[in-house]
Design a protein around this motif. Structure first.
Motif, PDB file in Angstrom:
ATOM      1  N   GLN A 178      -9.747  -3.389 -10.085  1.00  0.00           N
ATOM      2  CA  GLN A 178      -9.028  -2.369 -10.835  1.00  0.00           C
ATOM      3  C   GLN A 178      -7.569  -2.287 -10.411  1.00  0.00           C
ATOM      4  N   ARG A 179      -6.760  -1.877 -11.364  1.00  0.00           N
ATOM      5  CA  ARG A 179      -5.344  -1.661 -11.124  1.00  0.00           C
ATOM      6  C   ARG A 179      -5.167  -0.203 -10.710  1.00  0.00           C
ATOM      7  N   VAL A 180      -4.368   0.034  -9.674  1.00  0.00           N
ATOM      8  CA  VAL A 180      -4.136   1.401  -9.205  1.00  0.00           C
ATOM      9  C   VAL A 180      -2.639   1.701  -9.196  1.00  0.00           C
ATOM     10  N   LEU A 218      -0.272  -2.875  -7.941  1.00  0.00           N
ATOM     11  CA  LEU A 218      -1.318  -2.755  -6.935  1.00  0.00           C
ATOM     12  C   LEU A 218      -2.681  -2.910  -7.595  1.00  0.00           C
ATOM     13  N   VAL A 219      -3.548  -3.682  -6.970  1.00  0.00           N
ATOM     14  CA  VAL A 219      -4.930  -3.824  -7.421  1.00  0.00           C
ATOM     15  C   VAL A 219      -5.831  -3.500  -6.239  1.00  0.00           C
ATOM     16  N   GLU A 270      -9.794  -1.086  -0.856  1.00  0.00           N
ATOM     17  CA  GLU A 270      -8.782  -1.915  -0.197  1.00  0.00           C
ATOM     18  C   GLU A 270      -7.746  -2.273  -1.261  1.00  0.00           C
ATOM     19  N   VAL A 271      -6.471  -2.044  -0.972  1.00  0.00           N
ATOM     20  CA  VAL A 271      -5.403  -2.226  -1.949  1.00  0.00           C
ATOM     21  C   VAL A 271      -4.608  -3.480  -1.620  1.00  0.00           C
ATOM     22  N   VAL A 272      -4.334  -4.282  -2.660  1.00  0.00           N
ATOM     23  CA  VAL A 272      -3.568  -5.518  -2.525  1.00  0.00           C
ATOM     24  C   VAL A 272      -2.356  -5.431  -3.443  1.00  0.00           C
ATOM     25  N   GLN A 273      -1.177  -5.764  -2.914  1.00  0.00           N
ATOM     26  CA  GLN A 273       0.048  -5.746  -3.709  1.00  0.00           C
ATOM     27  C   GLN A 273       0.294  -7.120  -4.316  1.00  0.00           C
TER      28      GLN A 273
END
Length: 88
Positions: free
Chosen positions: A6-8, A54-55, A61-64
């Motif tokens: 998911q996109r955050v 950000l996903v 857990e967030v990945v840029q």
């Protein structure tokens, strides 16, 4: 393998992922994070990621996303018709 689903809008990123424009426009993709871990993108159809987006995983857990450097062509032409033909 980490599943990015998911996109955050906000969050503290724990990792980065560098992708080309072609790869940022795909919803399903197997990738390697910049730290070497295997991951998979499983996003909604039609999602186009931009640099800085950000996903996240289901575990929060967030990945840029980082936009990869890509070559750009510049053609100096005074005749607009000629320029259009070159672009086509």
């Amino acid at each position: 393998m980490i599943s990015l689903t998911q996109r955050v809008e906000t969050g503290d990123s724990t990792a980065t992922l560098t992708l080309t424009l072609e790869h940022r426009s795909r919803g399903r993709l197997r990738v390697k994070l910049d730290d070497g871990r295997d991951a998979g993108l499983f996003l909604e159809r039609g999602t186009i990621l931009r640099g800085g987006d950000l996903v996240s995983t289901d575990d929060d857990e967030v990945v840029q996303i980082i936009a990869a450097n890509e070559p750009v062509s510049t053609i100096p032409v005074r005749d607009p018709l000629l320029k259009a033909r070159a672009c086509y």
